[in-house]
Design an enzyme around this catalytic site. Structure first.
Site, PDB file in Angstrom:
ATOM      1  N   HIS A 197      -5.247 -33.021  18.280  1.00 55.17           N
ATOM      2  CA  HIS A 197      -4.158 -33.856  18.798  1.00 55.17           C
ATOM      3  C   HIS A 197      -3.012 -33.011  19.314  1.00 55.17           C
ATOM      4  O   HIS A 197      -1.889 -33.505  19.460  1.00 55.17           O
ATOM      5  CB  HIS A 197      -3.686 -34.820  17.706  1.00 55.17           C
ATOM      6  CG  HIS A 197      -4.790 -35.734  17.273  1.00 55.17           C
ATOM      7  ND1 HIS A 197      -5.064 -36.926  17.906  1.00 55.17           N
ATOM      8  CD2 HIS A 197      -5.730 -35.590  16.313  1.00 55.17           C
ATOM      9  CE1 HIS A 197      -6.118 -37.487  17.333  1.00 55.17           C
ATOM     10  NE2 HIS A 197      -6.546 -36.697  16.365  1.00 55.17           N
ATOM     11  N   GLU A 221      -4.619  -6.490  14.860  1.00 50.01           N
ATOM     12  CA  GLU A 221      -4.099  -5.179  14.464  1.00 50.01           C
ATOM     13  C   GLU A 221      -5.214  -4.129  14.584  1.00 50.01           C
ATOM     14  O   GLU A 221      -4.967  -2.959  14.836  1.00 50.01           O
ATOM     15  CB  GLU A 221      -3.542  -5.222  13.034  1.00 50.01           C
ATOM     16  CG  GLU A 221      -2.623  -4.069  12.716  1.00 50.01           C
ATOM     17  CD  GLU A 221      -1.776  -4.272  11.466  1.00 50.01           C
ATOM     18  OE1 GLU A 221      -0.624  -4.736  11.572  1.00 50.01           O
ATOM     19  OE2 GLU A 221      -2.277  -3.982  10.364  1.00 50.01           O
ATOM     20  N   LYS A 232       0.837  -1.202   0.000  1.00 47.71           N
ATOM     21  CA  LYS A 232       0.000   0.000   0.000  1.00 47.71           C
ATOM     22  C   LYS A 232       0.875   1.256   0.000  1.00 47.71           C
ATOM     23  O   LYS A 232       0.695   2.155  -0.810  1.00 47.71           O
ATOM     24  CB  LYS A 232      -0.900  -0.032   1.244  1.00 47.71           C
ATOM     25  CG  LYS A 232      -1.796   1.165   1.365  1.00 47.71           C
ATOM     26  CD  LYS A 232      -2.735   1.031   2.559  1.00 47.71           C
ATOM     27  CE  LYS A 232      -3.385   2.365   2.857  1.00 47.71           C
ATOM     28  NZ  LYS A 232      -4.302   2.322   3.990  1.00 47.71           N
ATOM     29  N   GLU A 274      10.567  -4.589   4.462  1.00 43.49           N
ATOM     30  CA  GLU A 274      10.639  -6.003   4.072  1.00 43.49           C
ATOM     31  C   GLU A 274      10.333  -6.167   2.583  1.00 43.49           C
ATOM     32  O   GLU A 274      11.029  -6.875   1.848  1.00 43.49           O
ATOM     33  CB  GLU A 274       9.631  -6.848   4.868  1.00 43.49           C
ATOM     34  CG  GLU A 274       9.920  -6.983   6.351  1.00 43.49           C
ATOM     35  CD  GLU A 274       9.267  -5.902   7.190  1.00 43.49           C
ATOM     36  OE1 GLU A 274       8.978  -4.808   6.652  1.00 43.49           O
ATOM     37  OE2 GLU A 274       9.043  -6.149   8.397  1.00 43.49           O
ATOM     38  N   GLY A 334      -4.749  -1.820   5.132  1.00 38.03           N
ATOM     39  CA  GLY A 334      -3.972  -2.962   4.636  1.00 38.03           C
ATOM     40  C   GLY A 334      -4.637  -4.291   4.940  1.00 38.03           C
ATOM     41  O   GLY A 334      -4.704  -5.189   4.093  1.00 38.03           O
ATOM     42  N   ARG A 335      -5.165  -4.441   6.149  1.00 34.03           N
ATOM     43  CA  ARG A 335      -5.750  -5.736   6.536  1.00 34.03           C
ATOM     44  C   ARG A 335      -7.157  -5.923   5.979  1.00 34.03           C
ATOM     45  O   ARG A 335      -7.803  -6.938   6.235  1.00 34.03           O
ATOM     46  CB  ARG A 335      -5.737  -5.881   8.059  1.00 34.03           C
ATOM     47  CG  ARG A 335      -6.334  -4.694   8.805  1.00 34.03           C
ATOM     48  CD  ARG A 335      -5.931  -4.728  10.273  1.00 34.03           C
ATOM     49  NE  ARG A 335      -6.392  -3.567  11.022  1.00 34.03           N
ATOM     50  CZ  ARG A 335      -5.741  -2.415  11.104  1.00 34.03           C
ATOM     51  NH1 ARG A 335      -4.612  -2.251  10.451  1.00 34.03           N
ATOM     52  NH2 ARG A 335      -6.215  -1.428  11.828  1.00 34.03           N
ATOM     53  N   LYS A 340       9.486  -0.901  14.023  1.00 38.75           N
ATOM     54  CA  LYS A 340      10.052  -0.633  12.690  1.00 38.75           C
ATOM     55  C   LYS A 340      11.172   0.396  12.777  1.00 38.75           C
ATOM     56  O   LYS A 340      12.245   0.226  12.230  1.00 38.75           O
ATOM     57  CB  LYS A 340       8.966  -0.039  11.777  1.00 38.75           C
ATOM     58  CG  LYS A 340       7.983  -0.990  11.190  1.00 38.75           C
ATOM     59  CD  LYS A 340       7.225  -0.218  10.106  1.00 38.75           C
ATOM     60  CE  LYS A 340       5.861  -0.783   9.832  1.00 38.75           C
ATOM     61  NZ  LYS A 340       5.062   0.061   8.948  1.00 38.75           N
TER      62      LYS A 340
HETATM   63  O1  F6P Z   1       2.057  -3.944   9.964  1.00 35.99           O
HETATM   64  C1  F6P Z   1       1.697  -2.653   9.601  1.00 35.99           C
HETATM   65  C2  F6P Z   1       1.212  -2.594   8.204  1.00 35.99           C
HETATM   66  O2  F6P Z   1       1.032  -1.244   7.888  1.00 35.99           O
HETATM   67  C3  F6P Z   1      -0.066  -3.380   7.954  1.00 35.99           C
HETATM   68  O3  F6P Z   1      -1.202  -2.725   8.376  1.00 35.99           O
HETATM   69  C4  F6P Z   1       0.010  -3.600   6.490  1.00 35.99           C
HETATM   70  O4  F6P Z   1      -0.878  -4.588   6.062  1.00 35.99           O
HETATM   71  C5  F6P Z   1       1.467  -3.979   6.348  1.00 35.99           C
HETATM   72  O5  F6P Z   1       2.140  -3.144   7.274  1.00 35.99           O
HETATM   73  C6  F6P Z   1       2.060  -3.838   4.985  1.00 35.99           C
HETATM   74  O6  F6P Z   1       2.010  -2.499   4.547  1.00 35.99           O
HETATM   75  P1  F6P Z   1       2.184  -2.110   3.040  1.00 35.99           P
HETATM   76  O7  F6P Z   1       1.101  -2.735   2.243  1.00 35.99           O
HETATM   77  O8  F6P Z   1       2.139  -0.615   3.006  1.00 35.99           O
HETATM   78  O9  F6P Z   1       3.532  -2.620   2.579  1.00 35.99           O
END
Ligand code: F6P
Length: 545
Positions: free
Chosen positions: A386, A355, A208, A214, A269-270, A510
């Site tokens: 189990h 979240e 987003k 990452e 995002g979620r 972060k």
């Molecule tokens: O973990 C925080 C967050 O902003 C989430 O809400 C989101 O889904 C994720 O990082 C990834 O963010 P992006 O889509 O901006 O890379």
């Protein structure tokens, strides 16, 4: 806004506390007094039959919970969300994932502008692109057709598409390979790429913000892997597409914005896998199935908007969660799907729920003195039976659980394997029964068990479960399930008076990671490191020599 009373100060909260203090009969007695609860405590939405009869509630409990929902104006906030008001106050944003599945002719306005045409324009572009990849018309740089799709993203930009791909595997193009890379641990990308041919691999960079470390790191490594093999910068245009709200950053990364599929800041995002973030899924299942999934989401959106409180599935599920979380000290909530295809469903819900509702200040910024979101956990049955069900049955904690099952297995299974489905579902039903009704000491004795073992073989029961039953795990049913939980989380956040749509809590880690990294790589002196972390940095560097 600051005169909004805390939920715990409302008379409706006090009434529930009093009701709880009076004590409730156990489930055996509740059913003995009123066997009709098996039929009465069921809500239907779309293809979902949601049975909540095995809960520690009476008509009076449910009435009091609905009164709390009315007092906290859950439906008022719901309507404000659907209208596109900026209910995500700490980020000053509208919350409109529901617009992602609105029909073409709907009107949903943000700041006076109807967003629905843009939603459908992106869906149409995605459908065109997905169709070209699926048919082989979209080729890689060397002219070979794309056989592998690698989604690079994290959080909502990974869990949604990865979960839904797994859930709908039976509907996917089996001649294409799909991989989902999220972890900044290089092992994730290594394992995803080690047997792929770069000339046949398409990378979908899903972010987003397009600033997530990452994702940017993995995408940079993936580009290096591609260019190492194909040796031409121009290859990036055929092998990389982006899903983002941030055209500037996409372009700066080197992806042509012609290859970018857009979404908007009013999609959390979620809550985003039914936006452009679902492109990998759309390539996998095809545009028509993707639209069926959106229709499923919409069925539950419409239901949540219009069903009366007693028959409103997300409201009922949200209220039951509040009952245990706030009036029984339950710390967690288990989601136990009896479907191998839903193996990532609970992990997906963890982000959605934790979240969203893992907050300790209310919408006005005041510290909360009441419990907010539970720990959500679980894995598919029967495997969990189990492993950890022992603790649910005979441990000391109250763990409300959702059991999710389907009447039919997927059509693709052989006749032999299909016969296993009844056994799977028998386990789901047996667990619901055992958790609710347990086994009394007298029943254990009647089996001739020696007296000293009776306490060990007794099951206390009264462990509440909701049973969600659908005919088959189709794209529409998946959409229905996800929307059901989205709105359940909404209901709870509204009652707890928290902003369910920000996520400031992930920021500190972060920022600190970026500060600590130079200490690990270069031995840089990082001011402000606490003594424990400084010692760990030193130990790490010492062992790395
Ligand atoms: O973990 C925080 C967050 O902003 C989430 O809400 C989101 O889904 C994720 O990082 C990834 O963010 P992006 O889509 O901006 O890379």
């Amino acid at each position: 806004m600051s005169d909004v009373p805390e939920p715990t100060r409302r008379p409706e909260w006090a009434a529930l506390e009093q009701h709880r203090a009076q004590g409730l009969p156990g489930l055996r007695d509740l059913f003995a007094d009123d066997p009709s609860r098996a039929e009465r405590y069921v809500v239907h939405v779309g293809d979902l039959r949601i049975d909540y009869s095995k809960h520690l509630v009476t008509d009076e409990t449910l009435r009091l919970l609905r009164e709390l929902a009315a007092a906290t104006d859950v439906f008022g906030l719901r309507d404000a969300m659907f209208r596109g008001e900026r209910i995500n106050t700490t980020e000053d944003r509208a919350v409109l994932h529901t617009a992602l599945r609105a029909p073409r002719d709907a009107v949903v306005e943000v700041d006076g502008e109807n967003v629905v045409p843009a939603v459908h324009a992106v869906l149409d572009r995605m459908a065109d692109f997905a169709g070209r990849v699926r048919s082989g018309e979209w080729t890689g740089h060397t002219g070979r057709r794309i056989r592998n799709v690698v989604n690079i993203g994290i959080g909502g930009s990974d869990l949604g598409p990865a979960m839904a791909y797994e859930a709908l595997r039976a509907y996917t193009a089996r001649d294409l390979t799909f991989r989902f890379v999220s972890n900044v641990d290089g092992a994730d990308l290594h394992e995803a790429l080690r047997d792929l041919d770069p000339a046949e691999t398409l990378f979908i960079v899903a972010s987003k913000t397009f600033t997530t470390i990452e994702t940017v790191t993995n995408a940079t490594s993936a580009r290096a892997w591609l260019l190492h093999a194909l040796g031409d910068e121009k290859a990036v245009a055929r092998h990389f597409v982006a899903l983002s709200t941030n055209a500037e950053k996409v372009s700066a990364f080197g992806i042509d914005t012609a290859n970018m599929f857009e979404f908007w800041d009013w999609v959390g995002g979620r809550y985003s896998y039914d936006s452009a973030i679902g492109l990998s899924l759309m390539i996998a299942i095809g545009p028509d199935r993707f639209r069926e999934m959106l229709d499923g989401f919409r069925i539950v959106d419409d239901h949540f908007r219009t069903a009366p409180p007693e028959a409103n599935a997300p409201l009922v599920m949200g209220l039951l969660g509040v009952w245990y979380n706030n009036f029984h000290d339950a710390q967690s909530h288990a989601v136990l799907p009896y479907s191998h295809y839903l193996s990532k469903f609970t992990a997906y819900l963890q982000q959605l729920d934790m979240e969203s509702n893992g907050k300790s200040v209310d919408r006005q910024g005041r510290p909360v003195s009441w419990q907010t979101g539970p720990v959500v956990w679980g894995t598919p049955g029967t495997n969990g039976q189990h492993a950890y069900y022992q603790l649910i049955h005979q441990g000391t904690k109250l763990i409300p659980a959702d059991l999710i099952g389907f009447v039919r297995p997927i059509a693709e299974l052989s006749e032999g394997l299909k016969t296993q489905h009844d056994l799977l579902m028998a386990n789901l039903l047996a667990q619901g029964q055992a958790l609710a009704f347990g086994k009394t000491p007298d029943e254990v004795r009647a089996e001739g068990v020696p007296e000293e073992l009776v306490p060990h073989k007794t099951f206390q029961g009264n462990h509440p479960t909701t049973t969600i039953l659908a005919t088959e795990l189709t794209p529409s049913v998946l959409g229905q399930l996800v929307a059901l939980y989205e709105h359940k989380v909404f209901v709870q956040g509204a009652i707890w008076n928290i902003d369910s749509f920000d996520q400031w809590g992930v920021e500190l880690g972060k920022v600190l990671a970026e500060r600590v990294e130079p200490a690990l790589t270069e031995g840089a002196d990082v001011p402000g490191l606490d003594p424990s972390t400084a010692a760990l940095v030193a130990a790490y560097r010492e062992r790395r020599k």
